[in-house]
Each structure stands twice: as C-alpha cells, then as structure tokens.
Design a protein around this motif. Structure first.
Motif, PDB file in Angstrom:
ATOM      1  N   VAL B 276       0.851  -1.187   0.000  1.00 56.23           N
ATOM      2  CA  VAL B 276       0.000   0.000   0.000  1.00 56.23           C
ATOM      3  C   VAL B 276       0.886   1.235   0.000  1.00 56.23           C
ATOM      4  CG1 VAL B 276      -1.675   1.322   1.344  1.00 56.23           C
ATOM      5  CG2 VAL B 276      -1.881  -1.157   1.182  1.00 56.23           C
ATOM      6  N   SER B 277       0.593   2.166  -0.874  1.00 53.70           N
ATOM      7  CA  SER B 277       1.333   3.423  -0.836  1.00 53.70           C
ATOM      8  C   SER B 277       0.378   4.539  -0.424  1.00 53.70           C
ATOM      9  CB  SER B 277       1.955   3.723  -2.191  1.00 53.70           C
ATOM     10  OG  SER B 277       0.958   3.728  -3.181  1.00 53.70           O
ATOM     11  N   GLY B 278       0.966   5.625   0.096  1.00 55.12           N
ATOM     12  CA  GLY B 278       0.155   6.782   0.448  1.00 55.12           C
ATOM     13  C   GLY B 278      -0.068   6.983   1.935  1.00 55.12           C
ATOM     14  N   PHE B 279       0.372   6.006   2.762  1.00 55.07           N
ATOM     15  CA  PHE B 279       0.287   6.218   4.210  1.00 55.07           C
ATOM     16  C   PHE B 279       1.479   7.064   4.661  1.00 55.07           C
ATOM     17  CE2 PHE B 279      -2.010   1.900   5.016  1.00 55.07           C
ATOM     18  CZ  PHE B 279      -3.190   2.450   4.549  1.00 55.07           C
ATOM     19  N   PRO B 280       1.341   7.836   5.772  1.00 54.07           N
ATOM     20  CA  PRO B 280       2.507   8.579   6.267  1.00 54.07           C
ATOM     21  C   PRO B 280       3.615   7.592   6.619  1.00 54.07           C
ATOM     22  CG  PRO B 280       0.506   9.221   7.441  1.00 54.07           C
ATOM     23  CD  PRO B 280       0.153   8.027   6.610  1.00 54.07           C
ATOM     24  N   PRO B 281       4.846   7.928   6.316  1.00 53.07           N
ATOM     25  CA  PRO B 281       5.937   6.977   6.560  1.00 53.07           C
ATOM     26  C   PRO B 281       6.359   6.898   8.025  1.00 53.07           C
ATOM     27  CG  PRO B 281       6.774   8.972   5.501  1.00 53.07           C
ATOM     28  CD  PRO B 281       5.291   9.113   5.575  1.00 53.07           C
ATOM     29  N   ILE B 282       6.013   7.905   8.845  1.00 48.79           N
ATOM     30  CA  ILE B 282       6.454   7.911  10.254  1.00 48.79           C
ATOM     31  C   ILE B 282       5.287   8.275  11.162  1.00 48.79           C
ATOM     32  CG2 ILE B 282       8.907   8.420   9.842  1.00 48.79           C
ATOM     33  CD1 ILE B 282       8.262  11.382  10.148  1.00 48.79           C
ATOM     34  N   PRO B 283       5.372   7.897  12.440  1.00 48.65           N
ATOM     35  CA  PRO B 283       4.287   8.211  13.363  1.00 48.65           C
ATOM     36  C   PRO B 283       3.996   9.710  13.375  1.00 48.65           C
ATOM     37  CG  PRO B 283       5.783   6.659  14.376  1.00 48.65           C
ATOM     38  CD  PRO B 283       6.428   7.095  13.092  1.00 48.65           C
ATOM     39  N   SER B 284       2.714  10.050  13.418  1.00 45.93           N
ATOM     40  CA  SER B 284       2.283  11.435  13.401  1.00 45.93           C
ATOM     41  C   SER B 284       1.128  11.558  14.383  1.00 45.93           C
ATOM     42  CB  SER B 284       1.795  11.835  12.007  1.00 45.93           C
ATOM     43  OG  SER B 284       2.785  11.552  11.045  1.00 45.93           O
ATOM     44  N   GLN B 285       0.984  12.726  14.962  1.00 51.48           N
ATOM     45  CA  GLN B 285      -0.074  12.912  15.946  1.00 51.48           C
ATOM     46  C   GLN B 285      -0.457  14.389  15.982  1.00 51.48           C
ATOM     47  OE1 GLN B 285      -1.803  10.778  17.688  1.00 51.48           O
ATOM     48  NE2 GLN B 285      -2.793  12.125  19.182  1.00 51.48           N
ATOM     49  N   PRO B 286      -1.753  14.683  15.894  1.00 53.46           N
ATOM     50  CA  PRO B 286      -2.176  16.089  16.026  1.00 53.46           C
ATOM     51  C   PRO B 286      -2.364  16.461  17.494  1.00 53.46           C
ATOM     52  CG  PRO B 286      -4.068  14.733  15.460  1.00 53.46           C
ATOM     53  CD  PRO B 286      -2.896  13.781  15.610  1.00 53.46           C
ATOM     54  N   ILE B 287      -2.118  17.727  17.816  1.00 57.92           N
ATOM     55  CA  ILE B 287      -2.297  18.220  19.185  1.00 57.92           C
ATOM     56  C   ILE B 287      -2.943  19.606  19.146  1.00 57.92           C
ATOM     57  CG2 ILE B 287      -0.342  16.918  20.144  1.00 57.92           C
ATOM     58  CD1 ILE B 287       1.336  19.461  19.935  1.00 57.92           C
ATOM     59  N   GLY B 288      -3.377  20.078  20.311  1.00 63.62           N
ATOM     60  CA  GLY B 288      -3.972  21.405  20.387  1.00 63.62           C
ATOM     61  C   GLY B 288      -2.903  22.468  20.632  1.00 63.62           C
ATOM     62  N   PHE B 289      -3.266  23.755  20.453  1.00 63.12           N
ATOM     63  CA  PHE B 289      -2.249  24.797  20.633  1.00 63.12           C
ATOM     64  C   PHE B 289      -1.880  24.997  22.097  1.00 63.12           C
ATOM     65  CE2 PHE B 289      -6.242  27.301  19.927  1.00 63.12           C
ATOM     66  CZ  PHE B 289      -6.278  28.081  21.084  1.00 63.12           C
ATOM     67  N   GLN B 290      -2.793  24.615  22.974  1.00 58.94           N
ATOM     68  CA  GLN B 290      -2.503  24.659  24.404  1.00 58.94           C
ATOM     69  C   GLN B 290      -1.266  23.831  24.732  1.00 58.94           C
ATOM     70  OE1 GLN B 290      -5.937  23.466  26.689  1.00 58.94           O
ATOM     71  NE2 GLN B 290      -4.720  22.570  28.332  1.00 58.94           N
ATOM     72  N   ASP B 291      -1.163  22.670  24.100  1.00 51.62           N
ATOM     73  CA  ASP B 291      -0.003  21.818  24.318  1.00 51.62           C
ATOM     74  C   ASP B 291       1.180  22.250  23.465  1.00 51.62           C
ATOM     75  OD1 ASP B 291      -0.934  20.115  26.313  1.00 51.62           O
ATOM     76  OD2 ASP B 291      -2.030  18.889  24.855  1.00 51.62           O
ATOM     77  N   ALA B 292       0.885  22.686  22.247  1.00 52.80           N
ATOM     78  CA  ALA B 292       1.971  23.014  21.326  1.00 52.80           C
ATOM     79  C   ALA B 292       2.887  24.065  21.929  1.00 52.80           C
ATOM     80  CB  ALA B 292       1.401  23.506  19.989  1.00 52.80           C
ATOM     81  N   LYS B 293       2.308  25.020  22.658  1.00 53.44           N
ATOM     82  CA  LYS B 293       3.130  26.146  23.107  1.00 53.44           C
ATOM     83  C   LYS B 293       4.065  25.772  24.256  1.00 53.44           C
ATOM     84  CE  LYS B 293      -0.088  28.256  26.371  1.00 53.44           C
ATOM     85  NZ  LYS B 293      -1.021  29.349  26.642  1.00 53.44           N
ATOM     86  N   VAL B 294       3.805  24.687  24.976  1.00 55.63           N
ATOM     87  CA  VAL B 294       4.677  24.334  26.099  1.00 55.63           C
ATOM     88  C   VAL B 294       5.692  23.249  25.768  1.00 55.63           C
ATOM     89  CG1 VAL B 294       2.928  25.004  27.771  1.00 55.63           C
ATOM     90  CG2 VAL B 294       3.087  22.610  27.044  1.00 55.63           C
ATOM     91  N   LEU B 295       5.621  22.724  24.550  1.00 60.64           N
ATOM     92  CA  LEU B 295       6.551  21.641  24.210  1.00 60.64           C
ATOM     93  C   LEU B 295       7.964  22.171  24.063  1.00 60.64           C
ATOM     94  CD1 LEU B 295       4.566  19.479  21.666  1.00 60.64           C
ATOM     95  CD2 LEU B 295       4.890  19.130  24.102  1.00 60.64           C
ATOM     96  N   LEU B 296       8.915  21.413  24.549  1.00 61.90           N
ATOM     97  CA  LEU B 296      10.311  21.810  24.366  1.00 61.90           C
ATOM     98  C   LEU B 296      11.234  20.614  24.558  1.00 61.90           C
ATOM     99  CD1 LEU B 296      10.798  22.066  27.679  1.00 61.90           C
ATOM    100  CD2 LEU B 296      10.047  24.392  27.225  1.00 61.90           C
TER     101      LEU B 296
END
Lengths: 706, 706
Positions: B276-296
């Motif tokens: 099968v082609s067309g799947f993302p090649p690596i793990p991916s995950q969506p998050i909210g901006f509340q979390d995005a801003k504290v990641l480091l």
C-alpha cells in the motif's frame, strides 16, 4: 419536421438567413424522404439493395483498384484517395459528404539505392549464391517500377553474416529446442518459416539467443498444400510461385510507432526514435521458398530499410441519419496494399464502392435515407500496422466511443468460394445470422448463405442448438482499434475456403507481387459471385444496423460466451486456483448476474416490441445495447498491452478460450511460490473481470434501478 | 403512455401478468402525473419547493444527526444509515426506493487499550509534561465514550523520541530551510502547524530528512484570528478552544487504500499491506495549541493507531425520472463525522433530508415527478479519504459515466453566514447563477443570493462582465471521484464567511469535539437562515437539472476558462517553451476550435429553443452537453496521479491557473538540459491537452459532420 415549421412563423428575414446557415450545419439534409421518429428497417429497400449489388461492377472496381501497386503513401495510393473522393462526391450516386484526413506517420521502406540482399558466402568472402531481389516477372505485373521489393517493414538496417541455422517457426520453444540440442546460436542467421508466431516475434525470440539476423520464408507445406513446382503454381493455379515472397509489417504493436495514443497530426508529440519499442531488434528479411531450399552454411543478410515520415490519408464518407444522426454505423476497409493487392485489400474496397454506389443512388434519388448515420471509411497504411484506423480512433476517441453503434470491416472480401466466415463479438451474431439467412449462397444449389456457412463452421449453442460459429477478433485488420481500444462491437466479414480441402495458412499469394486482378479473376472468384455474396451480406447487416428502430445487437448472446469462458476457466484453472485458495465463486456469481440481467432485458425488449413504443424509450434501450461493449473496457487492466483494454478479448497466451487476463496471470504465476507478486496479480485480474461483468450487468438492468 | 396502452389490447391474461412483472421493473412507476416527452421545468413547482424548504426542519435534522458522535462504521453511523433508509421509505414523504450498499474498507483508529500520547521527557527518562489525550469537556459533549481521541488516521504506530524541532508547516521548503540553517533533523520530532501542505505530506517531507515523528497543531493565528484564551473561545465564541485538536485522514490518495480502482466488495482483490502506498511513513499525531506552546526539548510521541477492515455503507435513494429515467442527477453528501460533526458533515445532510422530504412529498402526492431520475446519496467513510463515494464510482463506473448529467455535493452547507460559495466546472456556472438570482439572500436587505455573492467573490468575464467567481474542484469532498475519475460535471455548494473579516483557514472547530449542535445553533447560523438559503439554491439547481427539457449545462462557458488557461500558459511558460523551440501554436488553434464549436452549438440551441423541437432532437443535443466533460478524460495522461484523469483539473504544483499537465511537466523540465526526457514529457503533455480540446470540439460540432 415539426420544429422547423414552428420556427418559420415567428422569425423575420434576417433571422431566417441566420437560421438557414445554422440549419445547413445541423439539420436533416436535403434529399430526405418523409421522416418519422419511429422509422424502421424497410424490407423493400433492403430487397432493392440486395438485387442491385452487381458482381460485374465489383469486378470493374477491383480491376481499377488493383491496376497498379498502391503501397501506403505512394502516388497511386494518393490517386485512389482521389478516386474515392470522386465516387463519394458523385451527384447521382455519391454520399452526403466525403473528406480525406491526412496523418504524418512513420513508415519503413527498402532503400532504392542499396537493395536488400541475401547471399551465401564462402569463408574466404566470395559470394556463392544470391537470393532473388524481386519476384520473377511471370505475368508482366511483377516487373514494374512500383513493385516494392520484398522486405520486412520496420526491420532495422544491418549486414549480419553468419552460419545458417534452421529455426522452424522462430518461436520461443523453437529456439529453446535448438539450445537444448547444443547448437550455438550466437552470431548465426536464423532461417524461419512464416506461421506460428507473429512476424516480428521471430526476430525478438532470435535476438534473445544472440542470433544476428533472421530470414523468413513461406513454406509450400503451409501455403500451397505442398505444391511447389512452377507448373503447379500461379499463373497455372492459385498457388504461390517459388519466387513469391510475403511482405509484411514486423512491428509488434499497431498505430503510428511515433505517436502511441495520440493522432499523428503534424503538431503531435513524437517519440524519439531511441524510445520507440516494438521494432524487430535485428535485421530481418523475407525470402521465397525457391531460395530458402538452397541456403546453406555461411549467409550474409544485407538489410538497408529506412524509416520515413510520410503522409497517409483516411477517406471518410457519410450518409447522414434522418432520425438519429448522432448514431454512427461504421463500415471500413484499408486502401493501401503491398503490391497490386487485388485480394488484399482491393477485393474489400471493390465491394465497399459498389455498396456505397447503390446506397448513394437511393439517397440522391430521395427514395431512402437511413435512420442513423452511415460512415464509410477507406483507411491508409493498414499494412504497416493498422495505422490509419488507429490514428482515427485516437483523434476522435470520445465522439466515436459515445456514438458508434458498431464497426463493420470487410478487408479481404474473398479468400475463396466455399463459405461465409465472420469474426465478431457476440452482440453482432444475431444480425449477421438474420442477414445470412435471407441471401442465397453463390454457386449451385439453393442453400442460403447461412445454411451453407453452418456446414463449414459451426458450434453447439446451449441456447440455439447448432449455429454457425463466429471467430473472435484478434488484431489482423482495422477492427482492432475499434474493439480493443474503444470497446465498439465489431465484425469482419469475408468468403473463404473449405479448410478440409486446403491447409493453406492464407490464400497463397498473400502480400506478394502475384496478388493481381487476374489472380482473382481466374482463381479466387471467377464470376465474382462470392464478392457479390459478401456485398449482400455486409450490405444487409449495414442496413439492419442503420435502419432498424430497435438496434439489432443481441447483447444476451454474450451470456453464451461468458458461460463457456467460465467453464473453461473452471476446467483448466480451477484446480490450480484452489491449491492457492483462490475461489472462482465471485466469477460464477458475476456471470450469473450478467445472464439474469441480459435475460430480463430480453424479455423487456420483446414486450416493448409488441407495443408501439415511444422513440425516446427505444432510444434509451438502444443506448443500453450500444454501450454494453464499452462496459468491458478497462484501460488500467493490462497497461503493458498497448491499446488492448477489452477485458474479454485481450491477447491470450494459452490455447483455451477463456478470460485472457486471468489465464495470462495464471500462466505467469504457475511456477512461482504462493504469496508471490504473480499470485497477487492473478487475484487482481480475477477482480478486474468480476467487476467488469458486474458493471456490465448493472448497465443492462432497468435504468432507474439502484 | 402510448405503448402501454397499445400493449394491453393485444395480450391475454397470462401475458399481462408477465408484462406486469416486467413493467414493475422497467416502466414508469406509480404516482406519476401526466407525462409528456417535452415535459419541462415547472416554475410553479419550483416556487412551491422554494417556499416549503423549512429552516426549523433543517435545524431539527441537524440536532438529530449530530446528537452523538458518528465516526465512520461506528454503531451510531450505522443507526444513521437506518434513519436515512426510514426517511426515504416514508409513505408520505419518501422516495421511489432506497437501499444501503455496504463495502469492506480499511480504516484506521487509535487503540482503546493503549492511548496515543505526547510527552516531554527528561534526558534521564522521566516524564516532565504530558499533552492532553482528549479535548477538555467544556460542554459535556466532549467527554462521552464515543468521542474518538485526537489522532492522525493512517499514521503508522511507533514510539519515537527525540529533540523537538519547529518545522513551520512541514513543507519541503520548510525542511530545506532548517537544513540550510545547519539544524540536524535526523531522529528529531518535528512540530508543525496545519496548513500549507496536506496533512500526510508533512510526514512525507519530514521522513526524507530522517525525522522520526511529526506533531501537527492548529495555530490560533491560522484558525482563530489570533484569539486563544478560554474566554475568547468556544463555548464563549465560535473560536477553537485551546484544547481543540483537528483530527483527519493522513492518507495521500482517496478511496479504500487496499482496493485502488476496484470496489471494496468482500471478494475484491486487496493489496498486501506491504504494497500500500500513500500512508505517512512515520508516526504522526495532532495536538492542540494549548499543548503546542509548552513543548520543548526532548519529546516522546507514542502512536498506537491500528488498521481495521470495517463495513461502511452508502445509502442511495432514487426518484425515477418520468421521461428520461436513464439520465441521473446525483445529489450527495457524506454521513460520517470525526466526532459529533454538526457542521461537518451534518449541516449538509440536514439540508439533504429537508430537500428529499419536500420532493418526496410532492412525489407521493402525485403532483410532480422529475423528467430525469434524481439520486440522493449519503456516503460512508468520507473522512478517511472519500472512501464510500470512490468505491461507488469504481463499482458503477460505466453506468454512471454513460448516464450522469451532473453531481451536486453539499458537504458542509454552512461555514458562516456571509455569502454563497460555489466550486464547480464551467458548465454548471449558468444553472447556479439562474438559481441564485431568484432566491433572496438571508439576513437584512433585499438582495438576491446572486447579488450578495458577487460582492464577495467575483471576476471579470470577457463574455458576461462582472460575475460571481466559482472556485475549482480539488479533492476536498466527495465530488472528487466524480469529476476527476469519471469526468462528470460537478459542483459543491455552501454558505461561507467574509474573508475580509476573518483569516481562518476553515471554521475553527473543524474536526474537533467542539463541532456540535449548539456550536451551529449559537455561533454558525442562529435561525438557520443560511442553511435554508443553501437548501433553496441546491434545490433549485437540482430541479433545473432534473426537469429542464434542454439541459441547463452551458458548455460554452468552458471557452472562458480555456482562454484564461491559455493566456496564463503564454505569459508564464511561453518564453521558456520558446527557448526550447516548443510552440504553443497548436494549443492556440485547439482553443480556437473549441470556442468556435461551442459558439456554433450555442446558436443552434437558441434556434432550437425558439421552435418546438422534437424530444429526440433535444435528447441528442443534451447528450452532447452531458458528455462534453467526459471528453477531457484521459486515463493515460497522468497514470501516477491516482484517479486523476481530467486533463484540465488534475493537481497542479504551481500557483498559476493553467493546464496542469503542461505546467507540471514544465516545472520538472525547467532545470534539465534540452533534449531531456523531462522536455519530451512537456511535449507529450502539450499534445495530450491539444488532442483533448480538439476531441471536445469534435463532440460539440454538428453530430453528422465528418
């Protein structure tokens, strides 16, 4: 014409002028008898046409057509373009309009300066024997300047020299057999005979073993029922003289080699020659059996063929339909020949011209106009690979696919006098039968063409009992792009020989300089009664297709074919598939769905025919019938088989008549391990045919069913 | 019904019984008002329908449809299948028939046992911070057991850990920029924001640089006009709360991933997962901006998504055409949502159900039946990649391609209240304009929908002057397989926002658990007047397409588009092409041919309309109009662009609206040397579009012209 009347009332003079121009383009043309939207086949007209088709006129056509060699794109070929245009523009027997459509295509010719040659040479280098460079001038027609010397079109130039090896038909098996025998093939010249595999395939197979050049001769056992002496052959009989050489195209595909899938218009993209595939990989040259038998030891083959861009025309003529002008019945044949081409293709064109003359005359008199449009076609450059017809289908792909009811091909109209021979897809069977039953068989006795036919080719149908057997359509003439690329129901009609009396692969002078008018007049069809029989059969089929209110395409005759393909698949492949846990169950179910939908549609048609149906209702039904063949197309099924998209009639490697994609995939997978890509391809091909059959059934079901 | 009458006279009782069965299948159904073959759009009926489309009913539909989450193939999704079947089988407001068609398709879900997680980890291994695993339960609707946690559908499982790198939108340029800055990407976790490139493309681009995992967050600047505080966001406004996460399919293509080009029936061949082609090649995950801003620093992403074969249904309902039942007007929307999906897609389904109720009621009362068949469709599993609609087009390819007049999609019916927004191919422009001019714009003032629309989206047409601007169709909803794979004229209709007032990529709660009934009721369309406006517009377009004697598809509007594509090609590519001796002359000529043929056909139509044309003549004309879009299909043009076969609307890499195949080939060839394969491809693509335009022009010319 109801609407034109309505228009006249409300419009001023200027508007009427504009209207006149527009009507000139779009409306029903002049010379139109009274038209009803329920216009049906007129049996009186049919009888008139049958009676008027004139054997002596066909003979005169043939004499003119085959008077000179008319190789594709030659001056004489161009002159015949003008002849056709003139005939079709005739004020008393012409069509509504006619036009030539020119393409610029890549053809292949021998060099005039450096003739191709085949010589036996001494190891010291001296020439011990030279093959003839042209056929013997036995009747005065083989010596003219326009007789193209024998050559293998599209074979590359080159002058290989090597030991001669006899390689039978040049098949893969033949070369493997030589290898098994320990015969060194590297650098040899392979002598092969015509038959078994395609012309170009011999060189492809040979090259895989390092063979340097290929000769191809016509074996008297294959073509002359073993006869080979001058007094046994033409001009003393219909058999091929010892010097006769079959020319032919050695190109693997069809259509212009530089513009696959594109019309060969001047502006079209052309492949770089380096990227063209399908040409023979090594020099090849055809020879006569007179030369073949004396060849030995060291042979030198000199091929100086050259590729040339040439202009080649199709000529198209149309009779506009009175009621459904947007439905086309196509009737065609190629025009170009290798030399004089009296049999191939002029015997077909002679019939075509007589038929168009009769119909044109009725048209010009105002006594008849067909319900649907009739398009006559004279294709160019067929001998080089169905080039004119293929370019035509590429250029008008959508229009033809949307509107063409059927394609009727009459190439060689008469191979011999024994019997009718028809190749076609199942939906045309019934209309051919209807026509053949009404026409007397030529020769003594009072059999119909149908009754005579059934004696030579027959099969037992589960539905009808014993019926004449239709052959299937390969790629032997211009029907190929119509059925394989466009999915249009097609047929090829001819008279042919009694296979119990001759084992000839084809008529003996095929593609030689001995295929002349006298050959036809004396040996093939003296009196031209078989030509007349073909004209009548094809003419009757044409009229039935163009004039019948209900389209005479019996789609339910596909059920017979599908059932027999299925049984063959079960018998030949069932056990193997079962070993790999692949079930034919979905295919069985799909065939049953098709059968049920076809049967129900058949009942609906009978019911409708007993009433007085509305023209729109019949049009909707006819669309279902016309478009059924299209539902079997899948351009993504076999992308490597150029143009072949018909899931049921693609080339098949095995000898069993069954679903080709499935059979080919099985033959490739057979020796691979379970779980291989090849076995996945078997499953994919199985799904492709299942989905095609289910899709076809869906189009036959009531149109507003979910 | 002329023919049924004729039949009754000549048949006995048994025959009549058989006839009854057959008619039951094939004939015009009951509840049919008097039918004439010239039946035309009835303006009174149209007005009745417009008046009866009820905003409060749409609101009630939406409440019911969005009451519970109904992820594709979930029990609630199945319950909605039953709801649709029940509505369409209603004896007073149902359709002629309705049926669910189930496919077995490959979907992707987060694991229930092992939730996906995103953690900031210390180098020693301890967890310093964990992102939310679900959205905050702000309205009581985000906490239910059927709310699927945020995830990236089809992203592979895996637990990569690495340094965090901010990669903007995750485009190719973004990663190149990081590389240029000397930032080591190998083994990192890329934090990207939604927008710019497709969801899955971020992972594809990242993986090329050795990135180990991808996070995707929604930036308040892109979706909330910069607002991000809890009191500024839902439930206090329509803006996305800090914890909101956009779910979505990360699959590159559309349709069931295991059965490209084949319907996902149980027996169909399925690709091995490894192929099968067309799947993302690596793990991916969506998050909210509340979390995005504290990641480091060091981040660990744990993705436990799993693939599952699931059953998913389309529901189809039909109103059989009275005169031309074999001509289908398709109206559809998907049914499945990511969570409650009040806006996406239930706002469209709520409108669809109200429209089918009104039409069903007129039908059951016997006061109306359309000229052509109307097919309503509720597609399954759209969110995973237009799966239900794609499988449907694969299964009924031929039937749909031969018979479908147009496809009308109403997915999200209301993004906001400012204006109508329509995407579609040129032939639908005129019918949408006709409808929009007759319907009052919702809200204050007495503008028509058309007059309001032109204030927000407009363009200057060389033919019409200032007109509303239609957008072009990408692959954002279920119209994609219809236009790109089947070549059916398509459109997507919605109400949307004023782009001068918000820069939101899309409505803020898109694909989150905050897309609920109250969200629509309070913030998107209080009073549901925009829903009603969409229902009226789509309903009017539907009736005009199904009932007009002359099909209201203005094919000559393609001339405008072609002319602008041509001008863009000349301006943007002309000089470059000239440098490589490639002339746009044949393209200019082809566009002119199309324009001339379209203009002549337009004149013919006017003339015909002034008279009282025969139904068969109009049918022939309508076939030309219906099938024009098909002539632009070429399945061999871009085989690597799965399903995309429309020569004019295939994906285009550059920003200039021009011929996509040509533009893409030029952009690939630009930096290669003259004579490269890439330059040959430019010429091939140029020929492909020239031949398509010439073929299209040929179908517009008088049908019996050569």
């Amino acid at each position: 014409m109801q609407w034109a009347k309505g228009l006249g009332l409300g419009l001023g003079a200027a508007a009427l002028l504009a209207l006149g121009i527009i009507l000139g383009h779009f409306a029903i043309p002049k010379n139109t008898p009274s038209i009803s939207a329920t216009q049906d086949l007129d049996l009186e007209i049919l009888e008139t046409v049958m009676g008027q088709l004139d054997a002596s006129r066909i003979r005169e056509n043939l004499r003119e057509l085959s008077r000179e060699p008319h190789l594709a794109s030659s001056p004489r070929d161009e002159a015949l373009v003008q002849l056709l245009l003139q005939r079709w523009a005739d004020t008393t027997s012409g069509l509504d309009s006619a036009e030539a459509f020119e393409y610029e295509v890549l053809l292949s010719f021998p060099s005039q300066e450096q003739p191709n040659s085949v010589d036996v040479v001494a190891s010291a280098g001296g020439v011990l024997y030279s093959c003839l460079r042209s056929e013997e001038n036995l009747t005065g027609e083989q010596g003219g300047p326009d007789v193209v010397p024998p050559y293998a079109a599209y074979a590359p130039p080159g002058t290989p020299q090597g030991l001669l090896v006899y390689a039978n038909q040049g098949s893969e098996e033949d070369f493997k057999e030589l290898q098994t025998q320990g015969i060194k093939l590297e650098g040899t010249i392979a002598l092969t005979r015509y038959g078994g595999v395609g012309r170009g395939a011999k060189a492809v197979n040979a090259a895989k073993h390092g063979v340097a050049g290929v000769l191809v001769y016509t074996d008297p056992g294959d073509i002359n029922d073993g006869l080979s002496l001058p007094n046994e052959t033409f001009p003393n009989s219909w058999h091929l003289p010892p010097s006769g050489v079959e020319r032919g195209s050695y190109y693997e595909y069809f259509g212009d080699p530089l513009t696959p899938y594109l019309p060969a218009n001047p502006s079209s993209f052309r492949l770089d020659l380096a990227n063209v595939s399908g040409f023979p990989p090594i020099p090849s040259q055809p020879i006569g059996f007179q030369d073949a038998k004396v060849l030995l030891c060291q042979v030198k083959v000199s091929v100086y063929n050259r590729l040339q861009l040439r202009n080649s025309s199709n000529v198209l003529g149309i009779i506009r339909g009175a009621v459904e002008p947007d439905r086309y019945v196509l009737y065609g044949n190629h025009r170009d020949s290798w030399v004089h081409g009296a049999v191939d293709p002029s015997s077909g064109t002679a019939v075509l011209l007589e038929l168009s003359r009769i119909l044109g005359t009725l048209l010009k008199k105002g006594t008849w106009r067909p319900r649907r449009s009739i398009v006559f076609a004279s294709w160019g450059a067929e001998e080089f690979g169905l080039i004119g017809s293929t370019e035509f289908t590429e250029e008008f792909f959508s229009k033809l696919q949307e509107r063409t009811v059927a394609y009727l091909n009459v190439d060689i109209s008469v191979f011999a006098n024994a019997t009718l021979r028809v190749q076609g897809t199942p939906p045309v069977q019934s209309v051919v039968f209807s026509a053949a039953k009404e026409i007397p068989s030529p020769g003594p006795g009072d059999l119909s063409i149908y009754d005579n036919w059934i004696r030579y080719f027959n099969r037992s149908s589960p539905v009808y009992g014993l019926v004449p057997r239709l052959g299937s359509l390969g790629a032997g003439s211009d029907y190929a792009p119509f059925i394989h690329f466009l999915g249009i129901s097609s047929m090829d009609i001819a008279y042919t020989y009694d296979q119990s009396k001759t084992s000839a692969r084809i008529y003996p002078t095929y593609h030689t300089a001995f295929d002349t008018f006298d050959y036809v007049d004396k040996f093939v069809d003296p009196g031209f009664s078989s030509h007349q029989a073909v004209a009548r059969t094809a003419g009757s089929v044409l009229l039935r297709l163009s004039d019948s209110f209900f389209l005479p395409l019996n789609v339910s005759d596909y059920s017979d074919t599908l059932r027999s393909f299925l049984q063959a698949a079960q018998q030949e492949l069932g056990a193997l598939l079962e070993q790999h846990s692949i079930s034919l169950g979905p295919l069985v179910a799909a065939v049953e769905k098709f059968e049920a939908a076809a049967a129900a549609l058949g009942q609906y048609i009978s019911t409708l025919q007993q009433g007085s149906p509305d023209p729109l209702q019949v049009r909707m039904l006819n669309d279902q019938l016309m478009l059924l063949e299209r539902t079997f197309l899948n351009p993504r099924a076999f992308p490597e088989e150029r143009y072949y998209s018909h899931v049921l009639w693609a080339p098949r490697t095995g000898s069993t008549a069954t679903f080709p994609g499935l059979a080919n995939a099985c033959s490739k997978a057979r020796d691979t391990s379970p779980g291989s890509e090849a076995w996945a391809e078997v499953q994919r091909q199985l799904s492709i045919v299942v989905v095609a059959l289910e899709g076809a059934a869906a189009t036959l079901r009531p149109v507003a069913d979910l």
